[in-house]
Design a protein around this motif. Structure first.
Motif, PDB file in Angstrom:
ATOM      1  N   ASN A  95      38.796  78.793   9.655  1.00  0.00           N
ATOM      2  CA  ASN A  95      39.924  78.632  10.692  1.00  0.00           C
ATOM      3  C   ASN A  95      39.052  78.498  11.894  1.00  0.00           C
ATOM      4  O   ASN A  95      39.777  79.041  12.673  1.00  0.00           O
ATOM      5  CB  ASN A  95      41.626  79.541  10.376  1.00  0.00           C
ATOM      6  N   VAL A  96      38.747  77.646  12.688  1.00  0.00           N
ATOM      7  CA  VAL A  96      37.867  77.417  13.661  1.00  0.00           C
ATOM      8  C   VAL A  96      38.605  76.842  14.484  1.00  0.00           C
ATOM      9  O   VAL A  96      39.497  75.840  14.163  1.00  0.00           O
ATOM     10  CB  VAL A  96      36.546  77.129  13.700  1.00  0.00           C
ATOM     11  N   GLY A  97      39.558  77.368  15.622  1.00  0.00           N
ATOM     12  CA  GLY A  97      40.089  76.097  16.387  1.00  0.00           C
ATOM     13  C   GLY A  97      39.855  75.565  17.167  1.00  0.00           C
ATOM     14  O   GLY A  97      38.256  74.734  17.534  1.00  0.00           O
ATOM     15  N   VAL A  98      40.125  74.411  17.507  1.00  0.00           N
ATOM     16  CA  VAL A  98      39.862  72.750  17.523  1.00  0.00           C
ATOM     17  C   VAL A  98      40.983  71.957  18.049  1.00  0.00           C
ATOM     18  O   VAL A  98      41.876  72.272  18.486  1.00  0.00           O
ATOM     19  CB  VAL A  98      39.859  71.544  15.923  1.00  0.00           C
ATOM     20  N   LEU A  99      40.487  71.709  19.636  1.00  0.00           N
ATOM     21  CA  LEU A  99      41.189  71.092  20.546  1.00  0.00           C
ATOM     22  C   LEU A  99      40.717  69.620  20.168  1.00  0.00           C
ATOM     23  O   LEU A  99      39.419  68.977  21.199  1.00  0.00           O
ATOM     24  CB  LEU A  99      40.971  71.416  21.804  1.00  0.00           C
ATOM     25  N   PRO A 100      41.563  68.502  19.772  1.00  0.00           N
ATOM     26  CA  PRO A 100      41.381  67.144  20.545  1.00  0.00           C
ATOM     27  C   PRO A 100      41.759  67.088  21.478  1.00  0.00           C
ATOM     28  O   PRO A 100      42.700  67.005  22.429  1.00  0.00           O
ATOM     29  CB  PRO A 100      41.817  66.554  19.459  1.00  0.00           C
ATOM     30  N   ILE A 101      40.928  65.905  22.085  1.00  0.00           N
ATOM     31  CA  ILE A 101      40.412  65.160  23.802  1.00  0.00           C
ATOM     32  C   ILE A 101      40.748  63.718  23.355  1.00  0.00           C
ATOM     33  O   ILE A 101      40.198  63.586  22.974  1.00  0.00           O
ATOM     34  CB  ILE A 101      39.905  65.504  24.914  1.00  0.00           C
TER      35      ILE A 101
END
Length: 488
Positions: free
Chosen positions: A193-199
């Motif tokens: 569960n690695v943090g993912v930030l969509p832009i």
């Protein structure tokens, strides 16, 4: 009899005093507007000083960063309002003078602005509102300025604003803070569960530039052992096995050790959901807790891949965009010293749709010749090309290029340039096209056929070169091409 005379004298004195008071207390509307513009100019100077000083310091307090954002937005609005009112007043005065010299009164749009009480009232109210907002902001900034002394400066040498805009990112500080919060946040994440930030945002809105500036920040480079970039095109079933070969290491922190990575992934418009899930499960196995992933795309489909709310990027509002374009175009010169050029520049800025690339390309063209005749001719040609594309294709040429569709521009009376691909790459050295957009616009290109044209080479991270795939043709060839497309 004496009482009547005294009554008459008293009435005359009363009316005289009333007339004098009315004459000197009621200022004509133009003079009142000029006084308010001068007041606005002083307030903008004070606000600009606070904003410039604050931007030169490393602000870590989120409340202060938010207050700075409000000040910056009101400053842009103030400059835009002031420049627009002055531009409208000049245009209205010129049209009014022309109408008198020709002894012909045509009630066009500019004259309606000059003689419309409703328009004057609306403009006056807007001007007063901007002044009031800036006064409130400056009054609220007293504690802000005191706290500002506790934050270290980012640089020692003072920079002019034209250098600051030319070498640094513009207008995205709130977005930078949002990404920094995501990256610096310490989470107890499992291996799966690695943090993912969509832009997400339209093409050429500055997604890659924003991420590149964040990755260049010392805090980020000290926080991750490795920063890698991955082309989203390789994330499919065929390339998963060779994924490590597709990594491009953009920063390596050997002193830190470990395997705490930050991965930057640029996706194409179409994102394969199944391939992403397989990639994610495979990729996180190579990471340790605290690793992060930033994904960017024009498509909103990637929002569902995030572990946190997506960051949406849009083009700058017209107030901020005008400030950006004006500084790029006039540099360290005061645009107030060139009122006619300022009016033309504002008219051009309104037609560019907030494009950063267009701002850089067109400002470079205008800077080559600071004459009203040159700028006026360019504005006329610019508008003609926009109307030509709308008539032929139904859309603004910048919208067509966003969609990788045909757009065409007139070079001179006989030649046109047709383009259908607008792309960014890390071209350097001999790979950079020899023909530039300025060469094409100025008519210095003696060429016919397919070619690559360098629209603009960025001088800030990530140092991309923006090129157009073009075909330079004679007008007769263009007409035949359009007839063939229409028949198809």
């Amino acid at each position: 009899m004496e009482e009547i005379i005294q009554a008459i004298i008293s009435e005359i004195i009363r009316r005289s005093i009333s007339y004098i008071l009315h004459k000197y207390s009621v200022i004509p509307r133009p003079e009142m507007e000029d006084m308010r513009l001068q007041e606005l100019k002083r307030l903008l100077l004070r606000t600009h000083t606070i904003v410039t000083e604050t931007e030169g310091r490393l602000i870590t307090n989120r409340v202060m960063a938010h207050q700075l954002s409000i000040m910056r937005k009101e400053m842009y609005r103030g400059y835009f309002t002031m420049d627009r009112i002055r531009s409208q007043a000049r245009e209205a005065k010129e049209d009014h003078d022309v109408s008198h010299s020709l002894a012909l009164f045509k009630f066009n749009r500019s004259k309606r602005r000059l003689f419309s009480t409703t328009g004057d009232t609306r403009r006056s109210n807007e001007l007063q509102q901007v002044i009031q907002n800036l006064n409130n902001i400056i009054a609220d900034a007293k504690e802000f300025i005191i706290f500002l002394k506790n934050y270290p400066p980012l640089y020692r040498q003072p920079y002019g604003m034209h250098l600051f805009v030319g070498k640094c990112m513009f207008g995205r500080q709130m977005e930078v803070d949002r990404i920094m919060d995501f990256l610096m946040q310490e989470e107890n994440l499992s291996m799966k569960n690695v943090g993912v930030l969509p832009i997400v945002g339209p093409g050429y809105v500055g997604k890659s530039t924003l991420v590149a500036h964040v990755c260049n920040d010392t805090r980020v480079r000290d926080h991750f052992s490795q920063i890698v970039a991955i082309n989203g095109n390789v994330i499919d079933d065929k390339n998963l096995s060779s994924l490590k070969d597709a990594w491009v290491i953009i920063h390596q922190n050997n002193a830190m050790g470990g395997n705490k990575r930050l991965a930057i992934i640029e996706f194409p418009d179409n994102v394969d959901k199944v391939a992403w899930k397989k990639f994610y499960l495979s990729f996180v196995g190579c990471l340790v807790s605290g690793s992060k992933i930033i994904i960017t795309s024009n498509s909103e489909e990637i929002k569902q891949f995030g572990t946190t709310q997506a960051l949406m990027l849009n083009f700058l509002p017209i107030e901020a965009y005008w400030y950006f374009f004006k500084v790029l175009t006039f540099g360290s010169a005061d645009s107030n010293d060139h009122p006619e050029l300022e009016s033309i520049a504002m008219a051009i800025a309104r037609e560019m749709g907030g494009s950063f690339i267009a701002a850089n390309v067109i400002s470079a063209i205008l800077r080559r010749n600071l004459s009203v005749q040159h700028w006026g001719r360019y504005l006329a040609s610019f508008r003609e090309n926009i109307q030509r594309n709308i008539s032929a294709f139904g859309e603004h040429p910048y919208d067509l290029l966003q969609k990788q569709k045909h757009a065409f521009y007139q070079i001179n009376e006989e030649e046109f340039m047709v383009s259908d691909k607008y792309h960014a790459s890390y071209l350097c050295g001999d790979n950079i096209p020899a023909i530039t957009m300025y060469d094409v616009v100025s008519g210095n290109v003696n060429y016919e056929g397919v070619c690559e044209v360098l629209a603009w080479k960025s001088h800030i991270l990530p140092y991309k070169s923006y090129t157009l795939s073009c075909m330079i043709q004679k007008e007769q060839t263009i007409n035949r091409t359009h007839s063939t497309e229409a028949n198809c």
